[in-house]
Design a protein around this motif. Structure first.
Motif, PDB file in Angstrom:
ATOM      1  N   SER A 172     -13.986  78.246 -41.906  1.00 25.22           N
ATOM      2  CA  SER A 172     -13.847  79.753 -42.445  1.00 25.22           C
ATOM      3  C   SER A 172     -14.268  79.756 -43.720  1.00 25.22           C
ATOM      4  O   SER A 172     -14.092  78.932 -44.755  1.00 25.22           O
ATOM      5  CB  SER A 172     -12.647  80.100 -42.262  1.00 25.22           C
ATOM      6  OG  SER A 172     -12.128  81.201 -42.815  1.00 25.22           O
ATOM      7  N   GLY A 173     -15.199  80.697 -44.116  1.00 23.11           N
ATOM      8  CA  GLY A 173     -15.718  80.734 -45.400  1.00 23.11           C
ATOM      9  C   GLY A 173     -17.111  80.065 -45.500  1.00 23.11           C
ATOM     10  O   GLY A 173     -17.617  80.339 -46.603  1.00 23.11           O
ATOM     11  N   LYS A 220     -20.823  81.679 -41.947  1.00 21.37           N
ATOM     12  CA  LYS A 220     -21.513  82.229 -40.546  1.00 21.37           C
ATOM     13  C   LYS A 220     -21.679  83.707 -40.493  1.00 21.37           C
ATOM     14  O   LYS A 220     -22.908  83.969 -39.848  1.00 21.37           O
ATOM     15  CB  LYS A 220     -20.494  81.674 -39.600  1.00 21.37           C
ATOM     16  CG  LYS A 220     -20.039  80.442 -39.693  1.00 21.37           C
ATOM     17  CD  LYS A 220     -18.865  79.885 -38.757  1.00 21.37           C
ATOM     18  CE  LYS A 220     -17.661  80.430 -38.691  1.00 21.37           C
ATOM     19  NZ  LYS A 220     -16.864  80.374 -40.002  1.00 21.37           N
ATOM     20  N   SER A 221     -20.639  84.383 -40.725  1.00 19.63           N
ATOM     21  CA  SER A 221     -21.084  85.770 -40.708  1.00 19.63           C
ATOM     22  C   SER A 221     -22.091  86.427 -41.717  1.00 19.63           C
ATOM     23  O   SER A 221     -22.814  87.204 -41.349  1.00 19.63           O
ATOM     24  CB  SER A 221     -19.698  86.840 -40.937  1.00 19.63           C
ATOM     25  OG  SER A 221     -18.700  86.331 -40.056  1.00 19.63           O
ATOM     26  N   THR A 222     -22.175  85.747 -43.055  1.00 17.86           N
ATOM     27  CA  THR A 222     -23.347  86.311 -44.003  1.00 17.86           C
ATOM     28  C   THR A 222     -24.729  85.821 -43.227  1.00 17.86           C
ATOM     29  O   THR A 222     -25.362  86.679 -43.156  1.00 17.86           O
ATOM     30  CB  THR A 222     -23.051  85.247 -45.047  1.00 17.86           C
ATOM     31  OG1 THR A 222     -21.830  85.591 -45.558  1.00 17.86           O
ATOM     32  CG2 THR A 222     -24.147  85.694 -46.141  1.00 17.86           C
TER      33      THR A 222
HETATM   34  N1  LIG Z   1     -19.402  90.708 -50.615  1.00 19.90           N
HETATM   35  C1  LIG Z   1     -19.114  89.507 -50.887  1.00 19.90           C
HETATM   36  N2  LIG Z   1     -19.000  89.110 -52.288  1.00 19.90           N
HETATM   37  C2  LIG Z   1     -18.486  88.038 -52.758  1.00 19.90           C
HETATM   38  N3  LIG Z   1     -18.343  87.105 -51.884  1.00 19.90           N
HETATM   39  C3  LIG Z   1     -18.509  87.350 -50.734  1.00 19.90           C
HETATM   40  C4  LIG Z   1     -18.911  88.609 -50.143  1.00 19.90           C
HETATM   41  N4  LIG Z   1     -18.876  88.453 -48.584  1.00 19.90           N
HETATM   42  C5  LIG Z   1     -18.467  87.087 -48.398  1.00 19.90           C
HETATM   43  N5  LIG Z   1     -18.364  86.330 -49.440  1.00 19.90           N
HETATM   44  C6  LIG Z   1     -18.061  84.977 -49.602  1.00 19.90           C
HETATM   45  O1  LIG Z   1     -18.969  84.195 -49.139  1.00 19.90           O
HETATM   46  C7  LIG Z   1     -18.500  83.226 -48.210  1.00 19.90           C
HETATM   47  C8  LIG Z   1     -18.892  83.310 -46.868  1.00 19.90           C
HETATM   48  O2  LIG Z   1     -18.266  84.251 -46.125  1.00 19.90           O
HETATM   49  P1  LIG Z   1     -18.305  84.744 -44.505  1.00 19.90           P
HETATM   50  O3  LIG Z   1     -17.779  85.891 -44.265  1.00 19.90           O
HETATM   51  O4  LIG Z   1     -19.975  84.458 -44.196  1.00 19.90           O
HETATM   52  O5  LIG Z   1     -17.882  83.292 -44.073  1.00 19.90           O
HETATM   53  P2  LIG Z   1     -17.457  83.090 -42.376  1.00 19.90           P
HETATM   54  O6  LIG Z   1     -17.932  81.505 -42.256  1.00 19.90           O
HETATM   55  O7  LIG Z   1     -17.740  84.060 -41.570  1.00 19.90           O
HETATM   56  O8  LIG Z   1     -15.928  82.829 -42.257  1.00 19.90           O
HETATM   57  P3  LIG Z   1     -14.905  83.125 -41.235  1.00 19.90           P
HETATM   58  O9  LIG Z   1     -14.912  82.027 -40.349  1.00 19.90           O
HETATM   59  O10 LIG Z   1     -13.496  83.387 -42.020  1.00 19.90           O
HETATM   60  O11 LIG Z   1     -15.240  84.588 -40.468  1.00 19.90           O
HETATM   61  C9  LIG Z   1     -16.917  83.129 -48.230  1.00 19.90           C
HETATM   62  O12 LIG Z   1     -16.445  82.486 -49.382  1.00 19.90           O
HETATM   63  C10 LIG Z   1     -16.467  84.481 -48.825  1.00 19.90           C
HETATM   64  O13 LIG Z   1     -15.489  84.793 -49.744  1.00 19.90           O
END
Ligand SMILES: Nc1ncnc2c1ncn2[C@@H]1O[C@H](COP(=O)(O)OP(=O)(O)OP(=O)(O)O)[C@@H](O)[C@H]1O
Ligand SMILES: [Mg+2]
Length: 224
Positions: free
Chosen positions: A42-43, A46-48
């Motif tokens: 998590s974090g 992946k979504s990014t």
């Molecule tokens: N708009 C934003 N501004 C600043 N930091 C951000 C922003 N969006 C995401 N982050 C940070 O970027 C990192 C990656 O976020 P992301 O949502 O891509 O994670 P993820 O792998 O999809 O997590 P999860 O499994 O919880 O969905 C995280 O540490 C998050 O706090």
């Protein structure tokens, strides 16, 4: 032809004085009908990454190509058109529009593309029938179960026969019975249609059902 390719993707977020380095150097190539899973903590970004691949967000550097078009360099308008025609999205939380029925939600990508309403609704109806929701077309999202909502989101992502579907935790908010039903649905769809999938998931069963699994770790993607 390669469906989707990204090279040296870098994406940072600035949080006040702090720079959050999310994607450091991501490379990926997706072939027609290939199904890949992306896993990571998590974090980990992946979504990014899915948002960058789908053109919902721009990378700080690097290039995304969809069906040979340099996606990241196009105008917002042109990119929107390609996204609508070639990509389908299933979001981490289904993002169905609450005031519209399952049928209207499913038809939305076609309506946005300017397809005649009667034709769009017919296609949406057959997509919903295909995934076992013929009896639920008139229901609004609040009148559907979690698994049904997720199936509507999948119907909506597939309704315009996109080359590639990007899915962010399609089974994330479901109990295991519904998660397995979604997985079975994805498997049967993938046997019938030539669409490629990129699926972000914490669900090991689902990841194992894809052709390849990649890990996102410390901003870099590698094959498991
Ligand atoms: N708009 C934003 N501004 C600043 N930091 C951000 C922003 N969006 C995401 N982050 C940070 O970027 C990192 C990656 O976020 P992301 O949502 O891509 O994670 P993820 O792998 O999809 O997590 P999860 O499994 O919880 O969905 C995280 O540490 C998050 O706090
Ligand atoms: Mg996420």
């Amino acid at each position: 032809m390669t469906v989707l390719q990204c090279k040296n993707i870098v994406k940072n977020y600035s949080q006040g004085p702090q720079l959050v380095e999310v994607l450091r150097n991501v490379n990926l190539e997706l072939q027609p009908s290939e199904h890949i899973a992306i896993v990571g903590a998590s974090g980990s970004g992946k979504s990014t990454l899915l948002n960058v691949l789908g053109g919902l967000d721009k990378p700080d550097s690097g290039d995304v190509e969809i069906l040979g078009e340099h996606f990241s360099r196009l105008s917002d308008n042109k990119r929107g058109k390609i996204r609508n025609a070639s990509l389908g999205f299933v979001y981490q939380f289904h993002h169905l529009l609450p005031e519209f029925t399952a049928l209207e939600n499913t038809a939305m990508p076609l309506l946005i593309a300017g397809i005649k309403k009667s034709v769009a609704l017919d296609k949406a109806r057959s997509a919903l029938e295909h995934i076992g929701l013929a009896e639920r077309v008139a229901h609004k999202p609040a009148e559907l179960s979690g698994g049904e909502r997720q199936r509507v989101a999948i119907a909506r992502a597939l309704v315009n026969n996109p080359a590639c579907v990007l899915m962010d935790e399609p089974t994330g908010n479901l109990d295991s019975k519904n998660a397995r039903a979604i997985q079975a649905l994805m498997k049967s769809l993938s046997e019938e249609i030539a669409t490629s999938f990129i699926v972000v998931t914490h669900d090991e069963h689902l990841a194992k059902s894809m052709d390849v699994t990649y890990h996102l770790d410390d901003g870099m993607l590698s094959r498991a």
